[in-house]
Write an enzyme that holds these catalytic residues in place. Structure first.
Site, PDB file in Angstrom:
ATOM      1  N   LYS A 172       4.942  -9.692   9.379  1.00  0.00           N
ATOM      2  CA  LYS A 172       4.318  -8.842  10.397  1.00  0.00           C
ATOM      3  C   LYS A 172       2.793  -8.994  10.330  1.00  0.00           C
ATOM      4  CE  LYS A 172       4.036  -4.269  10.483  1.00  0.00           C
ATOM      5  NZ  LYS A 172       2.629  -4.004  10.901  1.00  0.00           N
TER       6      LYS A 172
ATOM      7  N   MET B 286       0.844  -1.198   0.000  1.00  0.00           N
ATOM      8  CA  MET B 286       0.000   0.000   0.000  1.00  0.00           C
ATOM      9  C   MET B 286       0.879   1.248   0.000  1.00  0.00           C
ATOM     10  SD  MET B 286      -3.438  -0.972   2.035  1.00  0.00           S
ATOM     11  CE  MET B 286      -2.861  -0.660   3.685  1.00  0.00           C
TER      12      MET B 286
ATOM     13  N   HIS C  46       9.568  -3.275   3.390  1.00  0.00           N
ATOM     14  CA  HIS C  46       9.220  -3.474   1.978  1.00  0.00           C
ATOM     15  C   HIS C  46      10.482  -3.689   1.151  1.00  0.00           C
ATOM     16  CE1 HIS C  46       5.707  -0.825   3.271  1.00  0.00           C
ATOM     17  NE2 HIS C  46       5.118  -1.928   2.852  1.00  0.00           N
TER      18      HIS C  46
HETATM   19  O1  PAF Z   1      -0.089  -5.822   3.455  1.00  0.00           O
HETATM   20  C1  PAF Z   1      -0.474  -4.906   2.691  1.00  0.00           C
HETATM   21  O2  PAF Z   1       0.209  -3.931   2.435  1.00  0.00           O
HETATM   22  C2  PAF Z   1      -1.855  -5.010   2.056  1.00  0.00           C
HETATM   23  O3  PAF Z   1      -2.770  -5.618   2.929  1.00  0.00           O
HETATM   24  C3  PAF Z   1      -1.855  -5.727   0.688  1.00  0.00           C
HETATM   25  C4  PAF Z   1      -1.423  -7.169   0.809  1.00  0.00           C
HETATM   26  C5  PAF Z   1      -0.929  -4.990  -0.276  1.00  0.00           C
HETATM   27  C6  PAF Z   1      -3.266  -5.724   0.094  1.00  0.00           C
HETATM   28  O4  PAF Z   1      -3.753  -4.431  -0.056  1.00  0.00           O
END
Ligand code: PAF
Length: 283
Positions: free
Chosen positions: A149, A30, A37
């Site tokens: 997480k 997101m 990330h």
């Molecule tokens: O973990 C996330 O960032 C969100 O829940 C995902 C998997 C991208 C779905 O919107």
């Protein structure tokens, strides 16, 4: 690195790449990317010929009183980090592109969604399941990487992938923590400096429960009692849940064991943070 916002363009682009026999690694997010990330992207880079990152603040996984409108966004910063991690394609669709008028289909999920975050965020995992299914169909990845997480999210996505025969290898990656122990999260940016300090109660509770378990304590009440004391000592904390559950089924356990998940969700001020550990696993 190319930024694509149109759903059809993304689908056509990956179909072309698949026809050339390229293996696609995918990191759905997101946005408001952080080191957690980045660890997924670096691993994805090793696992695919083409690395795709999606950035989409998915409205259907937010409840009515949740932080959809305030959720932090920084497409420019995200693209810079993505490029540094070797991303080839950034897919950043609009909400209207993902959910055009008339959209009405859902994915029916099972018992894994009932406890923990599923209990306190009704409908959340349905929103996650729908968007992940759509993203998989658009991006057509060979493998997709998710962080541990969101342990319950990962368990649900794994199960959904098996149950619906989605041809995607699901890879779970370790939680990335700040040097002082706080699990990295885009929502950490909501914390004031005082709250940031208080947020350490989550990782301290995790450390305490692991330490007690490693010293032979298996009583659920005593383990959770110690964790509760650490968290309630913090002025702005309020506990959403503190639970010990089986790490595969997410069912309650009578006593703790090496495959027991300790999961917690705690609000610090108005910011809801989650963290977890599997007692016999790495931190
Ligand atoms: O973990 C996330 O960032 C969100 O829940 C995902 C998997 C991208 C779905 O919107």
């Amino acid at each position: 690195m190319k930024l694509i916002q149109d759903v059809q363009e993304m689908q056509q682009t990956v179909l072309g790449l698949k026809r050339q026999g390229k293996r696609i690694a995918f990191v759905p997010t997101m946005g408001f990317l952080h080191e957690g990330h980045a660890s997924l992207l670096r691993e994805g880079r090793k696992r695919g010929d083409v690395l795709v990152l999606s950035i989409f603040v998915n409205p259907t996984q937010f409840g009515i009183n949740e932080d959809l409108d305030n959720y932090p966004r920084n497409l420019e910063g995200d693209c810079a980090l993505a490029e540094a991690c070797g991303v080839d394609l950034v897919f950043a669709p609009t909400a209207a592109g993902m959910y055009p008028p008339g959209f009405q289909t859902t994915v029916a999920l099972g018992p894994l969604t009932k406890p923990l975050c599923g209990a306190s965020r009704p409908g959340h995992f349905n929103g996650v399941a729908v968007v992940v299914t759509k993203l998989f169909n658009i991006v057509q990845p060979d493998c997709a990487l998710f962080g541990n997480k969101d342990f319950q999210q990962l368990a649900i996505i794994r199960q959904m992938t098996i149950d619906l025969n989605l041809p995607v290898e699901i890879i779970g990656m370790q939680i990335v923590r700040e040097p002082d122990g706080l699990a990295m999260s885009s929502r950490n940016s909501y914390l004031t400096p005082e709250q940031r300090q208080q947020s350490l109660c989550l990782s301290k509770a995790i450390q305490k429960v692991r330490e007690l378990f490693n010293n032979g304590e298996i009583s659920v009440d005593r383990l959770l009692g110690e964790a509760r004391m650490i968290i309630t000592a913090v002025p702005e904390s309020s506990i959403d849940y503190l639970e010990l559950r089986h790490s595969t089924t997410l069912q309650p356990v009578e006593t703790a064991a090496a495959d027991t998940l300790f999961a917690l969700a705690v609000k610090i001020g108005s910011t809801r943070l989650i963290d977890n550990t599997v007692l016999g696993g790495d931190l």
